[in-house]
Write an enzyme that holds these catalytic residues in place. Structure first.
Site, PDB file in Angstrom:
ATOM      1  N   HIS A  25      11.574  37.467   7.003  1.00 47.29           N
ATOM      2  CA  HIS A  25      12.641  36.968   6.129  1.00 47.29           C
ATOM      3  C   HIS A  25      13.837  36.560   6.983  1.00 47.29           C
ATOM      4  O   HIS A  25      14.159  37.269   7.931  1.00 47.29           O
ATOM      5  CB  HIS A  25      13.082  38.057   5.148  1.00 47.29           C
ATOM      6  CG  HIS A  25      14.220  37.605   4.286  1.00 47.29           C
ATOM      7  ND1 HIS A  25      14.044  36.723   3.241  1.00 47.29           N
ATOM      8  CD2 HIS A  25      15.544  37.903   4.334  1.00 47.29           C
ATOM      9  CE1 HIS A  25      15.218  36.508   2.672  1.00 47.29           C
ATOM     10  NE2 HIS A  25      16.152  37.196   3.309  1.00 47.29           N
TER      11      HIS A  25
ATOM     12  N   GLY B 272       0.832  -1.216   0.000  1.00 46.03           N
ATOM     13  CA  GLY B 272       0.000   0.000   0.000  1.00 46.03           C
ATOM     14  C   GLY B 272       0.856   1.251   0.000  1.00 46.03           C
ATOM     15  O   GLY B 272       1.718   1.424   0.864  1.00 46.03           O
TER      16      GLY B 272
ATOM     17  N   ARG C  83      -8.284   2.019   6.063  1.00 51.51           N
ATOM     18  CA  ARG C  83      -8.941   1.803   7.345  1.00 51.51           C
ATOM     19  C   ARG C  83     -10.448   1.775   7.138  1.00 51.51           C
ATOM     20  O   ARG C  83     -10.973   2.419   6.225  1.00 51.51           O
ATOM     21  CB  ARG C  83      -8.551   2.925   8.320  1.00 51.51           C
ATOM     22  CG  ARG C  83      -7.037   2.985   8.544  1.00 51.51           C
ATOM     23  CD  ARG C  83      -6.664   4.088   9.505  1.00 51.51           C
ATOM     24  NE  ARG C  83      -7.237   3.927  10.824  1.00 51.51           N
ATOM     25  CZ  ARG C  83      -6.731   3.149  11.786  1.00 51.51           C
ATOM     26  NH1 ARG C  83      -5.636   2.444  11.550  1.00 51.51           N
ATOM     27  NH2 ARG C  83      -7.319   3.068  12.956  1.00 51.51           N
TER      28      ARG C  83
ATOM     29  N   ASP D 269     -13.675   9.565  12.197  1.00 48.87           N
ATOM     30  CA  ASP D 269     -13.500   8.555  11.151  1.00 48.87           C
ATOM     31  C   ASP D 269     -14.794   7.788  10.868  1.00 48.87           C
ATOM     32  O   ASP D 269     -15.050   7.404   9.726  1.00 48.87           O
ATOM     33  CB  ASP D 269     -12.415   7.545  11.555  1.00 48.87           C
ATOM     34  CG  ASP D 269     -11.008   8.125  11.426  1.00 48.87           C
ATOM     35  OD1 ASP D 269     -10.877   9.335  11.157  1.00 48.87           O
ATOM     36  OD2 ASP D 269     -10.038   7.351  11.607  1.00 48.87           O
TER      37      ASP D 269
HETATM   38  C1  LIG Z   1      -0.363   5.450  11.396  1.00 44.65           C
HETATM   39  C2  LIG Z   1      -1.381   6.549  11.358  1.00 44.65           C
HETATM   40  C3  LIG Z   1      -0.952   7.862  11.204  1.00 44.65           C
HETATM   41  C4  LIG Z   1      -1.878   8.887  11.188  1.00 44.65           C
HETATM   42  N1  LIG Z   1      -1.415  10.170  11.032  1.00 44.65           N
HETATM   43  C5  LIG Z   1      -2.305  11.192  11.007  1.00 44.65           C
HETATM   44  C6  LIG Z   1      -1.851  12.533  10.894  1.00 44.65           C
HETATM   45  O1  LIG Z   1      -0.643  12.792  10.801  1.00 44.65           O
HETATM   46  N2  LIG Z   1      -2.765  13.525  10.892  1.00 44.65           N
HETATM   47  C7  LIG Z   1      -4.119  13.266  10.988  1.00 44.65           C
HETATM   48  O2  LIG Z   1      -4.919  14.219  10.979  1.00 44.65           O
HETATM   49  N3  LIG Z   1      -4.578  12.002  11.111  1.00 44.65           N
HETATM   50  C8  LIG Z   1      -3.716  10.957  11.120  1.00 44.65           C
HETATM   51  N4  LIG Z   1      -4.178   9.682  11.287  1.00 44.65           N
HETATM   52  C9  LIG Z   1      -5.642   9.478  11.369  1.00 44.65           C
HETATM   53  C10 LIG Z   1      -6.167   9.789  12.779  1.00 44.65           C
HETATM   54  O3  LIG Z   1      -5.506   8.975  13.704  1.00 44.65           O
HETATM   55  C11 LIG Z   1      -7.674   9.550  12.823  1.00 44.65           C
HETATM   56  O4  LIG Z   1      -8.304  10.295  11.817  1.00 44.65           O
HETATM   57  C12 LIG Z   1      -8.253   9.958  14.168  1.00 44.65           C
HETATM   58  O5  LIG Z   1      -7.674   9.222  15.220  1.00 44.65           O
HETATM   59  C13 LIG Z   1      -9.771   9.741  14.167  1.00 44.65           C
HETATM   60  O6  LIG Z   1     -10.296  10.104  15.407  1.00 44.65           O
HETATM   61  P1  LIG Z   1     -11.658   9.458  15.939  1.00 44.65           P
HETATM   62  O7  LIG Z   1     -11.956  10.120  17.235  1.00 44.65           O
HETATM   63  O8  LIG Z   1     -12.684   9.493  14.882  1.00 44.65           O
HETATM   64  O9  LIG Z   1     -11.365   7.922  16.153  1.00 44.65           O
HETATM   65  P2  LIG Z   1     -10.229   7.088  16.875  1.00 44.65           P
HETATM   66  O10 LIG Z   1      -9.006   7.852  17.097  1.00 44.65           O
HETATM   67  O11 LIG Z   1     -10.169   5.816  16.102  1.00 44.65           O
HETATM   68  O12 LIG Z   1     -10.860   6.801  18.311  1.00 44.65           O
HETATM   69  C14 LIG Z   1     -11.992   6.001  18.484  1.00 44.65           C
HETATM   70  C15 LIG Z   1     -12.011   5.480  19.910  1.00 44.65           C
HETATM   71  O13 LIG Z   1     -13.246   4.824  20.140  1.00 44.65           O
HETATM   72  C16 LIG Z   1     -13.036   3.703  20.986  1.00 44.65           C
HETATM   73  N5  LIG Z   1     -14.184   2.803  20.793  1.00 44.65           N
HETATM   74  C17 LIG Z   1     -14.534   2.160  19.658  1.00 44.65           C
HETATM   75  N6  LIG Z   1     -15.677   1.472  19.849  1.00 44.65           N
HETATM   76  C18 LIG Z   1     -16.048   1.684  21.135  1.00 44.65           C
HETATM   77  C19 LIG Z   1     -17.164   1.261  21.926  1.00 44.65           C
HETATM   78  N7  LIG Z   1     -18.144   0.488  21.430  1.00 44.65           N
HETATM   79  N8  LIG Z   1     -17.231   1.674  23.221  1.00 44.65           N
HETATM   80  C20 LIG Z   1     -16.254   2.471  23.736  1.00 44.65           C
HETATM   81  N9  LIG Z   1     -15.194   2.903  23.033  1.00 44.65           N
HETATM   82  C21 LIG Z   1     -15.106   2.522  21.752  1.00 44.65           C
HETATM   83  C22 LIG Z   1     -11.696   3.162  20.501  1.00 44.65           C
HETATM   84  O14 LIG Z   1     -11.068   2.371  21.502  1.00 44.65           O
HETATM   85  C23 LIG Z   1     -10.931   4.441  20.197  1.00 44.65           C
HETATM   86  O15 LIG Z   1     -10.158   4.873  21.301  1.00 44.65           O
HETATM   87  C24 LIG Z   1      -3.271   8.608  11.329  1.00 44.65           C
HETATM   88  C25 LIG Z   1      -3.713   7.293  11.506  1.00 44.65           C
HETATM   89  C26 LIG Z   1      -2.786   6.275  11.511  1.00 44.65           C
HETATM   90  C27 LIG Z   1      -3.278   4.866  11.704  1.00 44.65           C
END
Ligand SMILES: Cc1cc2nc3c(=O)[nH]c(=O)nc-3n(C[C@H](O)[C@H](O)[C@H](O)COP(=O)(O)OP(=O)(O)OC[C@H]3O[C@@H](n4cnc5c(N)ncnc54)[C@H](O)[C@@H]3O)c2cc1C
Length: 475
Positions: free
Chosen positions: A451, A186, A279, A319
């Site tokens: 600058h 990928g 993802r 996400d």
């Molecule tokens: C390697 C990598 C690098 C990245 N780099 C960047 C970057 O540089 N810049 C950027 O903007 N984004 C980056 N991202 C993307 C970023 O991490 C995500 O967009 C962001 O974390 C999304 O936030 P979120 O709150 O939607 O979900 P998440 O961060 O996925 O959090 C969701 C949370 O919900 C919890 N959860 C799930 N289901 C349940 C349930 N039923 N009950 C209770 N808890 C639950 C999980 O345990 C988790 O902690 C990267 C991702 C990866 C994998």
């Protein structure tokens, strides 16, 4: 009374403590709402624990090692030895400080924190399973709910993350030794960032990608700058090849087998294989059947301009609510959802969502490309400034790439920018502000920039669009 019988109530229940969820929780509590955040795993979600922050920490470490070992021209003669276990410890220290900070901030703002997995019982209550033996579960009733359950890496057939040589992005951030040979499946942004890290740490990196190019979604001239540099770092690309299986090989490593559309096979020797093919949103474990809410055909929960799902008092952010899957988009949606619940006139506006890829050099974009502006009916005016004409870029020894600004010819309003070059992720903030506030080329060109700084490229690109550039030839 057994633990399972306890039932509590809250104004706002938030499921998931990542960037979408914890920000929503803090803002809801700041607005005086009784707020409960349920997190099953680690506060800070993917971003703090196994995404943005840890990957950027390793990128910094790998950059330092590589730069120090390649600075003969500057009179620096060094051959740095990298202790990967120590680098990972350093990275973990940063993660711990930040996740601890999230927990403290939530508590200080009065958010009730509950550790457990939430599933819907009905449209106004969830069951939270605390996990672990004898820890039971509890029911929580809510007036409004914000789903912020994020996403997880997609697994492809024959590459189970449970198998030792197969790495997900999380494993690739936690290795305490540097593999000699790594196949990366990928060439999206996560694959490209991590390939660059390991190539700089001395790993022989092979990237296989089913599509015919790296960094899909970015314009060719932008992606090409990064691809050229990646090739200079020794990364070997194979496009149009999908990984089909891996096998143990006689040298103690593995062989990764790929297949083209026509069924032609190739094999690549490696010690580990990192799968970074995208993802998918986490909706399957939420018990959505109980509330009659269905994800769309890509698995996302669809929302309106107020982050609301089809059920009026249930919101979705981050996400799980769709592309782009970026932490700052999650922050913004979390804030909007909380403010809407608090009765404020907040709404989402996606015209200025920046995106950054932390490769070498970095890519950062915001707003429209030239093609998108044309498609939207504008007559785009484009200005460009190469980093090799920037004095500051020369002093950092990083002169690849350019800054391109796209504006509307009629009004001069800035519509977007594409930057590929040093510190692009920082520089894009200026253009994001310009797009957000409706600034014109003239506003940016007339702003006195310090600058020598890299930010001057943004000013020069705006001047170039107007045919007024001083330090480059005008178009
Ligand atoms: C390697 C990598 C690098 C990245 N780099 C960047 C970057 O540089 N810049 C950027 O903007 N984004 C980056 N991202 C993307 C970023 O991490 C995500 O967009 C962001 O974390 C999304 O936030 P979120 O709150 O939607 O979900 P998440 O961060 O996925 O959090 C969701 C949370 O919900 C919890 N959860 C799930 N289901 C349940 C349930 N039923 N009950 C209770 N808890 C639950 C999980 O345990 C988790 O902690 C990267 C991702 C990866 C994998």
């Amino acid at each position: 009374m057994v633990v399972g019988d306890i039932s509590t109530g809250t104004d706002v229940l938030i499921i998931g403590g990542g960037p979408g969820g914890y920000v929503a929780a803090i803002r809801a509590a700041q607005r005086g709402l009784d707020t409960t955040l349920v997190e099953k795993d680690e506060y800070g979600g993917v971003c703090l624990n196994r995404g943005c922050i840890p990957s950027k920490a390793l990128i910094t470490g790998a950059d330092l090692a590589h730069e120090a070992g390649n600075a003969e021209e500057m009179g620096i003669h060094a051959n740095p030895a990298v202790d990967m276990a120590q680098m990972v410890d350093w990275k973990d220290g940063i993660v711990d400080r930040l996740t601890g900070g999230v927990e403290k901030l939530c508590k200080a703002n009065g958010v009730n924190l509950i550790k457990g997995t939430a599933t819907f019982k009905d449209e106004n209550s969830v069951r939270v399973a605390h996990g672990g033996e004898g820890q039971g579960s509890e029911s929580i009733e809510f007036d409004s709910c914000i789903v912020a359950t994020g996403s997880r890496p997609i697994e492809i057939p024959n590459f189970s993350y449970a198998d030792d040589p197969v790495l997900g992005s999380r494993d690739a951030l936690d290795m305490d030794t540097i593999p000699e040979r790594l196949v990366v499946v990928g060439a999206g942004y996560i694959g490209m960032e991590l390939s660059t890290v390991y190539a700089k740490l001395g790993t022989e990196v092979t990237v296989v990608e089913m599509l015919d190019d790296a960094l899909p979604g970015y314009e060719d001239d932008v992606a090409n700058v990064v691809k050229r540099r990646a090739k200079d770092l020794g990364i070997d690309f194979h496009f149009g090849e999908g990984a089909s299986e891996w096998r143990d090989s006689s040298d103690g490593g593995i062989t990764v087998v790929t297949e083209t559309e026509d069924g032609e096979e190739s094999t690549y020797p490696a010690d580990k294989v990192l799968v970074a093919v995208g993802r998918s949103p986490v909706t399957d474990t939420l018990g959505l059947d109980a509330i009659d809410l269905e994800p769309n055909d890509r698995g996302f929960l669809e929302t309106d301009d107020y982050a609301r799902t089809d059920i009026d008092h249930i919101f979705a952010v981050g996400d799980v609510a769709g592309e782009p899957m970026l932490a700052h988009k999650a922050f913004k949606e979390g804030i909007v959802a909380a403010e809407v619940i608090a009765g404020e006139p907040a709404a989402l506006d996606y015209q200025a969502v920046p995106a950054a890829v932390f490769t070498d050099p970095e890519i950062a974009t915001v707003g429209m490309t030239k093609a998108e502006a044309e498609e939207a009916g504008f007559e785009p005016l484009v200005g460009q400034m190469p980093f090799n004409a920037s004095g500051r870029a020369m002093t950092t020894n990083h002169t690849e790439g350019f800054c391109r600004i796209v504006a509307d010819e009629d009004s001069g309003f800035i519509l977007g920018a594409q930057i590929v070059g040093p510190e692009a992720s920082e520089l894009i903030a200026e253009v994001a502000l310009a797009v957000e506030m409706g600034a014109t080329l003239e506003d940016v060109a007339a702003t006195i920039h310090t600058h020598p700084t890299l930010a001057e490229v943004v000013q020069e690109a705006a001047e170039n669009a107007e045919g007024q550039a001083i330090h480059t030839l005008n178009r």
